[in-house]
Design a protein around this motif. Structure first.
Motif, PDB file in Angstrom:
ATOM      1  N   SER A  37      27.547  31.998  56.491  1.00 42.52           N
ATOM      2  CA  SER A  37      26.732  31.566  57.616  1.00 42.52           C
ATOM      3  C   SER A  37      27.107  30.130  57.980  1.00 42.52           C
ATOM      4  O   SER A  37      26.847  29.207  57.222  1.00 42.52           O
ATOM      5  CB  SER A  37      25.246  31.649  57.245  1.00 42.52           C
ATOM      6  N   GLY A  38      27.766  29.966  59.115  1.00 43.85           N
ATOM      7  CA  GLY A  38      28.136  28.634  59.572  1.00 43.85           C
ATOM      8  C   GLY A  38      29.594  28.307  59.321  1.00 43.85           C
ATOM      9  O   GLY A  38      30.367  29.119  58.828  1.00 43.85           O
ATOM     10  N   SER A  39      29.946  27.059  59.650  1.00 50.55           N
ATOM     11  CA  SER A  39      31.349  26.637  59.617  1.00 50.55           C
ATOM     12  C   SER A  39      31.654  25.645  58.497  1.00 50.55           C
ATOM     13  O   SER A  39      32.730  25.061  58.471  1.00 50.55           O
ATOM     14  CB  SER A  39      31.707  26.004  60.962  1.00 50.55           C
ATOM     15  N   HIS A  46      35.077  31.646  57.182  1.00 50.66           N
ATOM     16  CA  HIS A  46      34.589  31.545  58.555  1.00 50.66           C
ATOM     17  C   HIS A  46      33.237  32.233  58.709  1.00 50.66           C
ATOM     18  O   HIS A  46      32.912  33.158  57.961  1.00 50.66           O
ATOM     19  CB  HIS A  46      35.607  32.164  59.518  1.00 50.66           C
ATOM     20  N   ASN A  47      32.489  31.784  59.704  1.00 50.32           N
ATOM     21  CA  ASN A  47      31.171  32.342  60.010  1.00 50.32           C
ATOM     22  C   ASN A  47      31.246  33.875  60.100  1.00 50.32           C
ATOM     23  O   ASN A  47      32.157  34.424  60.708  1.00 50.32           O
ATOM     24  CB  ASN A  47      30.670  31.751  61.322  1.00 50.32           C
ATOM     25  N   ASN A  48      30.288  34.526  59.486  1.00 50.13           N
ATOM     26  CA  ASN A  48      30.109  35.982  59.492  1.00 50.13           C
ATOM     27  C   ASN A  48      31.130  36.762  58.669  1.00 50.13           C
ATOM     28  O   ASN A  48      31.123  37.992  58.697  1.00 50.13           O
ATOM     29  CB  ASN A  48      30.058  36.548  60.921  1.00 50.13           C
TER      30      ASN A  48
END
Length: 181
Positions: A37-39, A46-48
């Motif tokens: 979740s997030g960068s 990476h996000n997701n």
């Protein structure tokens, strides 16, 4: 005929129950899928993205420098960060270089990002420390050093709050890989 049908249904139900129990036990005690979740861990994660987290590894041995760990940041939220400091070590960042107990420690996973920041006359990781990591804790940082809530704000993380080690990226398929440091 009817008995045969009931026997077939019973076997299917029994197989599904056993599979469910095994899946529950594996998820509870051995491995789990976690979502980034997030960068804060870019460019490594990476996000997701979906990861397999090994829950048992730290029952066998403590975290190591470079491990990407999942830990309880709050009661309701887990964070994913990289271990850079171990219990009893003194860590410091000067001129974008990690020092542990006064010795330079290479971070090859940051090389490309550091080069990019340096070309702009900037540092990827702002200077801090020296900080001595207390017993039974680890010091963690996100790889995206200028966009990460980590031990610089949260302080050292108790090892008891570390849930496991992020081991494999499983989604998206184009990024499937084993996480090594």
């Amino acid at each position: 005929m009817r008995t045969k049908l009931f026997q077939e249904i019973y076997e299917w139900i029994k197989s599904l129950v056993i599979a469910g129990i095994l899946a529950f036990l594996i998820h509870t005690f051995l491995f789990a899928v976690v979502v980034v979740s997030g960068s804060s861990m870019e460019p490594t994660l990476h996000n997701n993205e979906r990861l397999i987290m090994n829950k048992i590894v730290y029952q066998i041995h403590p975290p190591k420098r470079g491990d990407i760990v999942v830990f309880h940041a709050t009661e309701n939220e887990d964070y994913i960060k990289r271990v850079i400091g171990l219990p009893g070590e003194t860590i410091e960042y000067k001129n974008d270089q990690l020092y542990v107990n006064g010795k330079v420690v290479d971070e090859p996973y940051l090389a490309k990002e550091q080069e990019e920041w340096h070309s702009k006359g900037l540092l990827l990781t702002k200077d801090f420390g020296p900080i001595t990591v207390p017993a039974d804790t680890v010091f963690v940082l996100g790889d995206n050093r200028n966009n990460s809530t980590d031990s610089r704000e949260l302080g050292p993380i108790p090892i008891s709050r570390v849930v496991g080690k992020a081991s494999i990226i499983i989604w998206p398929f184009s990024r499937i890989s084993i996480l090594e440091h």
